[in-house]
Write an enzyme that holds these catalytic residues in place. Sequence first.
Site, PDB file in Angstrom:
ATOM      1  N   ALA A  86     -18.440 -12.113  -9.407  1.00 46.13           N
ATOM      2  CA  ALA A  86     -19.667 -11.857  -8.644  1.00 46.13           C
ATOM      3  C   ALA A  86     -20.373 -13.193  -8.349  1.00 46.13           C
ATOM      4  CB  ALA A  86     -20.567 -10.882  -9.401  1.00 46.13           C
ATOM      5  N   SER A  87     -21.641 -13.324  -8.749  1.00 47.40           N
ATOM      6  CA  SER A  87     -22.415 -14.521  -8.413  1.00 47.40           C
ATOM      7  C   SER A  87     -21.960 -15.770  -9.154  1.00 47.40           C
ATOM      8  CB  SER A  87     -23.905 -14.282  -8.674  1.00 47.40           C
ATOM      9  OG  SER A  87     -24.447 -13.424  -7.693  1.00 47.40           O
ATOM     10  N   GLY A  88     -20.960 -15.651 -10.006  1.00 44.03           N
ATOM     11  CA  GLY A  88     -20.382 -16.850 -10.583  1.00 44.03           C
ATOM     12  C   GLY A  88     -19.917 -17.823  -9.510  1.00 44.03           C
ATOM     13  N   ALA A  89     -19.608 -17.295  -8.332  1.00 41.10           N
ATOM     14  CA  ALA A  89     -19.179 -18.151  -7.218  1.00 41.10           C
ATOM     15  C   ALA A  89     -20.259 -19.134  -6.779  1.00 41.10           C
ATOM     16  CB  ALA A  89     -18.749 -17.294  -6.031  1.00 41.10           C
ATOM     17  N   LYS A  90     -21.522 -18.825  -7.040  1.00 45.06           N
ATOM     18  CA  LYS A  90     -22.594 -19.728  -6.614  1.00 45.06           C
ATOM     19  C   LYS A  90     -22.442 -21.108  -7.243  1.00 45.06           C
ATOM     20  CE  LYS A  90     -26.179 -16.290  -5.487  1.00 45.06           C
ATOM     21  NZ  LYS A  90     -25.448 -15.038  -5.692  1.00 45.06           N
TER      22      LYS A  90
END
Length: 333
Positions: free
Chosen positions: A52-56
Amino acid sequence: MQEQLNQIAVEEGLSGVVRVEVDGAVVFEGAYGLANRGLGIPNAMDTQFGTASGAKGFTALATMSLVERGELSLDTTARSLLGDDLPLIDDRVTVEHLLSHQSGIGDYLDEEVFDERNGYVMPIPVHQLATPEEYLRVLGGYPMKHEPGAQFVYNNGAFVVLAVLIERAAKTPYHDLVDQRVCAPAGLRDTSFLRSDELPGRAAIGYLETDGLRNNVLHLPVRGVGDGGIYTTAADMHTLWDAFFDCRIVGAETVEAMVYPRSEAPEMEMRYGLGLWLDATTDVVSIHGFDTGANFMSLRDPSGRFAHTVISNITGGAWRVSQRIDALINDSA
């Protein structure tokens, strides 16, 4: 400690993996639940999970690599690269505003308004969302929420805009930029933006509920971009932390800039730098992720005293395990 760590994961009903390091040594690894319920395939330590937002964090590192090389700057305005696209974004919004969640732009996935992850669906067919440019269709039409730089408001759309900006600045597709500027120098072997409609055998399917076969393929873009969707393993995340603090992805000054607190997030009991979460009272750095069929937490003490990663292939589960691991490690210190 191993027995206690295992007990935490079991008690919390984790479907996913846990990896804990203390003083640079792996003290615990555990895998729980199923990566594919239909086929009965268990999760394993080398299973690739959506974060999920780990990609940020990956988007922030790719962006800062461009800043280091002079391909853009923190003061570069979004408008200078967007041209006529997304006209509601204020002309004063900069790369730094976007990285620090201080841009004030309207968010296509506004977490202050909508937080029912399993009930959310994209406004256009998800198979049409695989590149940053394709996301322009869902990013537009949202007015500014506040003045650029005025306050911290967590913003998913800001990191999709960043993906558009960096691929235009570098004249290189976003996914290639992440591979070339982050994954390759860090030595990540199992980290990539996988398509949900062609997952390889070691990738976990994301499930909506603790039980049942319904997965997240209709809820998320077919391939993630700047704000979410990268797949990784627990081992790769610890390799990433090592590479980051060893300055093998970006230089020491850039590392320092990224972990410098720019905002307070008191409701989270945290602070924020550039694409990275920071503990409210210590120098621990972390990356978080929460979405339909994915829950992720990875953190590292810059001194190397401890690090841990928890990844789940259901909508919740990882954060509570992470909190309990923190408490156990602090009590043992």
